[in-house]
Design a protein around this motif. Structure first.
Motif, short mmCIF file in Angstrom:
data_model
loop_
_atom_site.label_atom_id
_atom_site.label_comp_id
_atom_site.label_asym_id
_atom_site.label_seq_id
_atom_site.Cartn_x
_atom_site.Cartn_y
_atom_site.Cartn_z
N SER A 186 0.72 -1.21 -0.11
CA SER A 186 0.10 -0.09 -0.01
C SER A 186 1.03 1.13 0.03
O SER A 186 2.05 1.31 0.29
CB SER A 186 -0.85 0.08 1.15
N ASP A 187 0.39 2.26 -0.36
CA ASP A 187 1.02 3.87 -0.18
C ASP A 187 0.53 3.91 1.31
O ASP A 187 -0.32 3.60 1.86
CB ASP A 187 0.19 4.64 -1.12
N LYS A 188 1.34 4.85 1.79
CA LYS A 188 1.12 5.25 3.13
C LYS A 188 -0.18 6.04 3.55
O LYS A 188 -0.69 5.54 4.49
CB LYS A 188 2.47 6.42 3.53
N ASP A 189 -0.57 6.81 2.52
CA ASP A 189 -1.98 7.35 2.71
C ASP A 189 -3.07 6.41 2.73
O ASP A 189 -4.04 6.90 3.27
CB ASP A 189 -2.04 8.28 1.59
N ASP A 190 -2.98 5.26 2.12
CA ASP A 190 -4.22 4.48 2.09
C ASP A 190 -4.07 3.22 2.99
O ASP A 190 -4.42 2.27 2.89
CB ASP A 190 -4.65 4.14 0.74
#
Length: 194
Positions: A186-190
């Motif tokens: 995942s990306d950190k934001d999600d």
């Protein structure tokens, strides 16, 4: 005169017993100290972990152990027996449903291939961390207790560094043990957005 000889013999015998007992205690303490100074390698510590009697109690601690095992596999030296044991221990923290899709031989082969890929590229997991306890999200899905945990991996490849994030979904089994059901990059934001 006989009395003096008997007393002298008794004193010598007592002194010999005291010196012998002191020697025994000294050697015993030295061997205990030597045993105390023995440190296990990370692979040895993992190989000796018995999940049947000491299974991690929280979803977060399961992911910490999982990270500890994969970090050691990707970075340390070990023999084939140790590799097989760690592979089996990794499977211990996986949910039965995930295990159905990954038979042991297939799983071990894929794991070996991935570890070899990392080592050939001089790629190492330098550090890993798991989300804080208050960031673990619990829910009930189709009657099953599930938990969502995020982790990040700080990876060195040659002289460059990168960070990856991974989200895990764990399900509680019939014995109350949290097992990894699924995971995704995942990306950190999600994070935790399954």
């Amino acid at each position: 005169m006989k009395k003096v000889l008997r007393i002298t013999a008794a004193v010598i015998l007592m002194a010999a017993c005291i010196v012998g007992y002191y020697g025994y205690l000294s050697n015993r303490n030295a061997s205990v100290k030597a045993e105390d100074n023995v440190t296990l390698s990370e692979i040895d510590a993992i190989v000796t972990k018995d999940f049947s009697t000491d299974y991690p109690s929280t979803p977060r601690s399961v992911i910490k152990w999982y990270n500890r095992m994969i970090t050691a596999l990707y970075a340390e030296d070990y023999d084939e027996d140790q590799f097989q044991i760690v592979a089996d221990q990794l499977r211990e923290v996986l949910d039965d449903e995930l295990l159905q899709y990954n038979p042991r031989d297939q799983y071990v082969s894929a794991l070996r291939s991935d570890v070899t890929y990392y080592k050939n590229r001089n790629r190492v997991i330098v550090n890993s961390d798991v989300s804080d306890t208050n960031e673990v999200r619990y829910d009930t899905v189709k009657g099953d207790s599930v938990a969502f945990v995020s982790a990040y991996y700080f990876i060195r490849e040659g002289s460059s560094y990168d960070r990856t994030y991974q989200d895990y979904c764990l399900r509680q089994d019939s014995h109350g043990r949290w097992k990894i059901l699924t995971f995704k990059l995942s990306d950190k934001d999600d994070t935790n957005d399954f």
